[in-house]
Design an enzyme around this catalytic site. Sequence first.
Site, short mmCIF file in Angstrom:
data_model
loop_
_atom_site.label_atom_id
_atom_site.label_comp_id
_atom_site.label_asym_id
_atom_site.label_seq_id
_atom_site.Cartn_x
_atom_site.Cartn_y
_atom_site.Cartn_z
N LYS A 273 4.35 -14.00 -6.11
CA LYS A 273 4.19 -12.73 -5.37
C LYS A 273 5.53 -12.32 -4.76
O LYS A 273 5.97 -12.87 -3.77
CB LYS A 273 3.15 -12.87 -4.26
N GLU B 202 10.07 -22.24 3.78
CA GLU B 202 11.49 -21.98 4.04
C GLU B 202 11.55 -20.74 4.92
O GLU B 202 11.28 -19.63 4.43
CB GLU B 202 12.25 -21.75 2.72
N CYS C 91 19.23 -15.93 5.21
CA CYS C 91 18.63 -16.91 6.12
C CYS C 91 19.70 -17.82 6.69
O CYS C 91 19.61 -18.29 7.81
CB CYS C 91 17.56 -17.71 5.40
N GLU D 138 16.57 -14.43 15.46
CA GLU D 138 17.13 -14.02 14.18
C GLU D 138 17.10 -12.49 14.09
O GLU D 138 16.03 -11.88 14.22
CB GLU D 138 16.29 -14.62 13.03
P1 NAD Z 1 8.38 -11.69 5.26
O1 NAD Z 1 7.81 -12.86 5.93
O2 NAD Z 1 8.12 -10.35 5.84
O3 NAD Z 1 7.92 -11.61 3.75
C1 NAD Z 1 8.10 -12.69 2.86
C2 NAD Z 1 7.05 -12.61 1.77
O4 NAD Z 1 5.77 -12.82 2.38
C3 NAD Z 1 6.97 -11.26 1.07
O5 NAD Z 1 6.64 -11.45 -0.29
C4 NAD Z 1 5.82 -10.58 1.78
O6 NAD Z 1 5.17 -9.58 1.00
C5 NAD Z 1 4.89 -11.77 2.00
N1 NAD Z 1 3.91 -11.59 3.07
C6 NAD Z 1 4.00 -10.83 4.18
N2 NAD Z 1 2.86 -10.94 4.91
C7 NAD Z 1 2.04 -11.78 4.23
C8 NAD Z 1 0.75 -12.29 4.46
N3 NAD Z 1 0.05 -11.95 5.55
N4 NAD Z 1 0.22 -13.15 3.55
C9 NAD Z 1 0.92 -13.51 2.45
N5 NAD Z 1 2.15 -13.05 2.18
C10 NAD Z 1 2.71 -12.21 3.06
O7 NAD Z 1 9.95 -11.98 5.14
P2 NAD Z 1 11.06 -11.01 4.59
O8 NAD Z 1 11.26 -9.96 5.63
O9 NAD Z 1 10.73 -10.62 3.19
O10 NAD Z 1 12.33 -11.99 4.53
C11 NAD Z 1 13.15 -12.21 5.62
C12 NAD Z 1 12.86 -13.56 6.22
O11 NAD Z 1 12.93 -14.56 5.23
C13 NAD Z 1 13.90 -13.95 7.26
O12 NAD Z 1 13.27 -14.52 8.36
C14 NAD Z 1 14.74 -14.99 6.53
O13 NAD Z 1 15.41 -15.90 7.37
C15 NAD Z 1 13.71 -15.66 5.66
N6 NAD Z 1 14.34 -16.33 4.53
C16 NAD Z 1 14.40 -17.70 4.55
C17 NAD Z 1 15.05 -18.38 3.51
C18 NAD Z 1 15.14 -19.89 3.52
O14 NAD Z 1 15.44 -20.46 2.47
N7 NAD Z 1 14.87 -20.55 4.62
C19 NAD Z 1 15.59 -17.66 2.45
C20 NAD Z 1 15.51 -16.28 2.47
C21 NAD Z 1 14.87 -15.61 3.51
#
Ligand code: NAD
Length: 480
Positions: free
Chosen positions: A160, A235, A269, A370
Amino acid sequence: MKEKQKIINPASGEIITEIALASEPDVKEVTALAREAFDKGPWPRLPLAERKNFLLKISQGIRDKAGELAKLETQNTGKPIKETTFMDIPSSAKTFEFIANNFQKYLEIESPNLEAQAQCRLIREPIGVVVLIVPWNYPLLIASWKLASALASGNTVILKPSSLTPLTAIELGKIIAEAGIPKGVVNVICADAQKIGRILCEDSRVDMISFTGSNTTGRKILEYSLKNTKKMLLELGGKSASIIFKDADLETVINSCLCSAFLNQGQMCTAMSRILVEDEIYDKFSACFIEKAKRIKLGMGEDFQTQMGPLISEEQRKNILDCVEKAKKQGAKLCCGGKIPLDPNLKNGFFFEPTVFIDVLPQMAIFQEEAFGPIACISKFSSLNEAVSLANDSNFGLAGCIWTKDITKAEGLAKELNTGTIWINTYGMFYNECPFGGFKQSGFGKELGKEGFLEYTRLKNVLTDLSPEGKPLVNYWYGF
Ligand code: NAD
């Protein structure tokens, strides 16, 4: 009629395309397909050499379409074409190739020797149906990290992508289908996460969830998964720190710190959004860093000269503006940026100027939370102990950088830092060989490396009694 979603180019605000969103019944159907493909299909049962060949085909498929994919990723995320051409797309192909060439070795396992007549055989197996949920900052790359390992170990998957950036994941789905991977093994679903997240993650037919994204969503997914306890890999976010000692080569450090704070518009991240500088070089470092940050060239992603693109969305830009206002109110000194650029060529995109705060203190929100945008915070330290305590003063524990010519000091310090990755005199070196993952609120589990691959396997212990009459205790206890 399927619900549709407009996919926006964040540099121009224009609609790139519209995609159909999966409904709740669609998600259930896809889960059934993935379950069936795992329980009865050939994929988990395929000889390893055949699975290897499929992975190599996917890698080649990405390489064959590299130019198209780079353009598409740039269009959908706004990130400069230089980044997608030289980093995101080739690294994705390389991950599939690396896993293809190494996973058989990773599956080898030594079983313990037991007493005579008893034999233990440890077997690494796929886990089952794995849901892969990925964010918008590295859409194809993070999907590839997860997919390569999940597939090589024989799982079936539901991928997804973020609903903001699904386009390269959809193309990857096509490449995978063209490679001839059996139906039901890889299922890409685009959907409104708020509507389908719980249904997907709660489903008892799903065995594992591998999630990369924000802490808020990560906590929700943990909660969903509790209903039918399943394996999790999380992650999450970060608020990483670079520690800069006075003996470091200033020019190298400044250039690297610009990269670690502002690459991908700071939407990383592992962004080193906290820069801790030894007091003797604090003023000089800050002045040079600010002067260079002001010269970063913002522009359209398609232009090879562009060094910084737009943020992913208007909503994200509002969040960044809020962070800036809060930081100013709490006393951090804004030295550059902090606002939407005035350039009329950028007016339709979600651009934001590279922003630098100095004299940032640990009690300020901008030091702790963050932002996930182009905001660098510079703070001062005057002793090694103070550097350690400032760096560790965070709920996150994803990564850190140490800059000094004294490698012994750096290695000693690396042991004191509470983060999953430490870079010494560099930033952002990711190798397929090396596991990556955070501590504390940055999540648990690893991506990449042998350890990352093994996350997508389960360990079975097969015990055999080889004695002619069986073990006395077992056979005679009730042996009337
Ligand atoms: P997000 O949590 O908004 O979304 C991540 C994914 O989760 C997307 O596919 C989104 O559609 C899905 N999602 C959202 N709500 C959901 C729910 N209720 N149920 C299931 N899936 C759901 O994050 P983002 O804004 O896309 O990404 C930014 C964040 O990701 C930052 O906090 C960043 O630090 C983190 N990140 C971490 C790493 C790592 O390796 N630690 C790498 C990249 C990004």
